[in-house]
Design a protein around this motif. Structure first.
Motif, mmCIF file in Angstrom:
data_model
loop_
_atom_site.group_PDB
_atom_site.id
_atom_site.type_symbol
_atom_site.label_atom_id
_atom_site.label_comp_id
_atom_site.label_asym_id
_atom_site.label_seq_id
_atom_site.Cartn_x
_atom_site.Cartn_y
_atom_site.Cartn_z
ATOM 1 N N ASP A 1 -10.649 18.500 15.042
ATOM 2 C CA ASP A 1 -10.948 19.563 15.996
ATOM 3 C C ASP A 1 -12.092 20.419 15.466
ATOM 4 O OD1 ASP A 1 -9.737 20.969 13.944
ATOM 5 O OD2 ASP A 1 -7.909 21.431 15.084
ATOM 6 N N GLU A 2 -12.409 21.481 16.176
ATOM 7 C CA GLU A 2 -13.536 22.337 15.784
ATOM 8 C C GLU A 2 -13.322 22.934 14.402
ATOM 9 O OE1 GLU A 2 -16.326 22.583 17.091
ATOM 10 O OE2 GLU A 2 -16.312 22.634 19.265
ATOM 11 N N ARG B 1 -8.018 12.165 23.680
ATOM 12 C CA ARG B 1 -8.224 13.591 23.472
ATOM 13 C C ARG B 1 -6.884 14.301 23.301
ATOM 14 N NH1 ARG B 1 -11.972 10.362 26.396
ATOM 15 N NH2 ARG B 1 -13.739 11.605 27.106
ATOM 16 N N SER C 1 -10.045 16.406 19.338
ATOM 17 C CA SER C 1 -9.882 17.415 20.383
ATOM 18 C C SER C 1 -10.886 17.179 21.502
ATOM 19 C CB SER C 1 -10.073 18.818 19.804
ATOM 20 O OG SER C 1 -11.430 19.026 19.442
ATOM 21 N N GLU D 1 -12.796 19.375 22.774
ATOM 22 C CA GLU D 1 -14.019 20.111 22.466
ATOM 23 C C GLU D 1 -14.938 19.313 21.549
ATOM 24 O OE1 GLU D 1 -10.879 22.651 23.865
ATOM 25 O OE2 GLU D 1 -10.940 21.300 22.128
#
Length: 307
Positions: free
Chosen positions: A247-248, A268, A273, A275
């Motif tokens: 993820d981020e 996803r 994620s 994003e």
């Protein structure tokens, strides 16, 4: 004559030569320049495992090179109904100029290649997925990200992980592998990769902490947590792999401008994620397209080796 079963059988120079051929073919295709380098040749494609990208890329690639591809599922040929592998290999290789196999056990493709009169390509086994790594590395070259690679693989210790290990060992970069406990890479394949790494100067490390692997990485890659044939384990794997989603927050640990790769299909909210996938979708879908071009480069290269 050469087979393409795993990257460990190829030198750094040979791998880079295949990539260069693929890049040249891709450039020509964009310019509408078609060279029929495999004109009137036939590729037999044996699928014991189904696939979107593998079938479309090999079939389209063979057509663009002037040849023809035959789709053969295990329901269509006697291999799926008890015929010995060696007999199927002798027959198909007497009629086709090249064979691609996507299957489960790596031993199956090894036996097939021993009895084949023509080059055999590994389209995927449970142990290795080398054609995907050709596409991955080609993508890094296109994005000028192939220098001083520090790659982090986050997820299951599967065929993709094993192929990343072999590419790393041959090309001499750094690879950090993060898997949950109990889902580590195959120990024998790791031993082979570490031995090969001594020659290239590659660095291969394993950990159960994805943050350790990703910190300072220039390339971050992952794969589905549940591969084909593991569907009954899906719910358990989702629990075990908690904390391994790219993820981020995890990507922020990598170097600024780090590339994210995924061989697809991508789920996803599990291994990646929404994003992160959206942010890096351009490179991921170019990576997918490069299956076509890298494999054309491979088939052209293998054809030249037949003499």
């Amino acid at each position: 004559m050469r087979h393409f079963l795993t990257l460990k059988d190829f030198t750094k120079e040979e791998i880079l030569e295949i990539i260069d051929i693929g890049l040249e073919i891709k450039k020509n295709l964009k310019l509408k320049i078609y060279k029929k380098e495999l004109e009137n040749q036939t590729l037999g494609m044996i699928f014991e495992k189904s696939s979107t990208r593998t079938r479309v890329s090999f079939e389209t690639g063979m057509f663009q090179l002037g040849g023809h591809a035959l789709f053969l599922s295990n329901r269509d040929i006697h291999l799926g109904r008890g015929e010995p592998i060696k007999d199927t290999a002798r027959v198909i290789s007497s009629m086709c100029d090249m064979v691609m196999i996507r299957t489960f056990e790596h031993s199956m493709i090894e036996e097939f290649s021993r009895y084949s009169k023509v080059p055999v390509i590994n389209g995927l086994t449970d142990s290795y997925h080398p054609v995907q790594l050709l596409a991955d590395y080609m993508t890094l070259v296109e994005y000028s990200a192939e220098k001083n690679i520090v790659a982090a693989y986050v997820g299951d210790g599967n065929n993709m992980t094993h192929s990343w290990m072999m590419l790393c060992a041959k090309l001499g970069f750094e690879l950090r592998i993060a898997t949950p406990k109990g889902y580590e890479v195959d120990s024998d394949i790791l031993t082979q990769a570490l031995e090969l790494a001594k020659e290239s100067g590659a660095i291969i490390t394993t950990t159960n902490d994805p943050q350790v692997a990703v910190k300072g990485a220039t390339v971050v890659t992952t794969d589905t947590w549940t591969s084909m044939g593991q569907e009954e384990e899906k719910e358990e794997r989702i629990k075990v792999f908690s904390g391994f989603m790219v993820d981020e927050e995890m990507m922020s640990l990598a170097q600024s401008g780090a590339k994210f790769l995924h061989c697809l299909p991508a789920y996803r909210g599990l291994e990646v994620s929404e994003e992160v996938f959206d942010k890096h979708s351009e490179i991921v879908f170019n990576e997918a397209e490069n299956r076509l071009h890298a494999q054309k480069g491979l088939m052209v290269w293998l054809n030249k080796q037949k003499g």
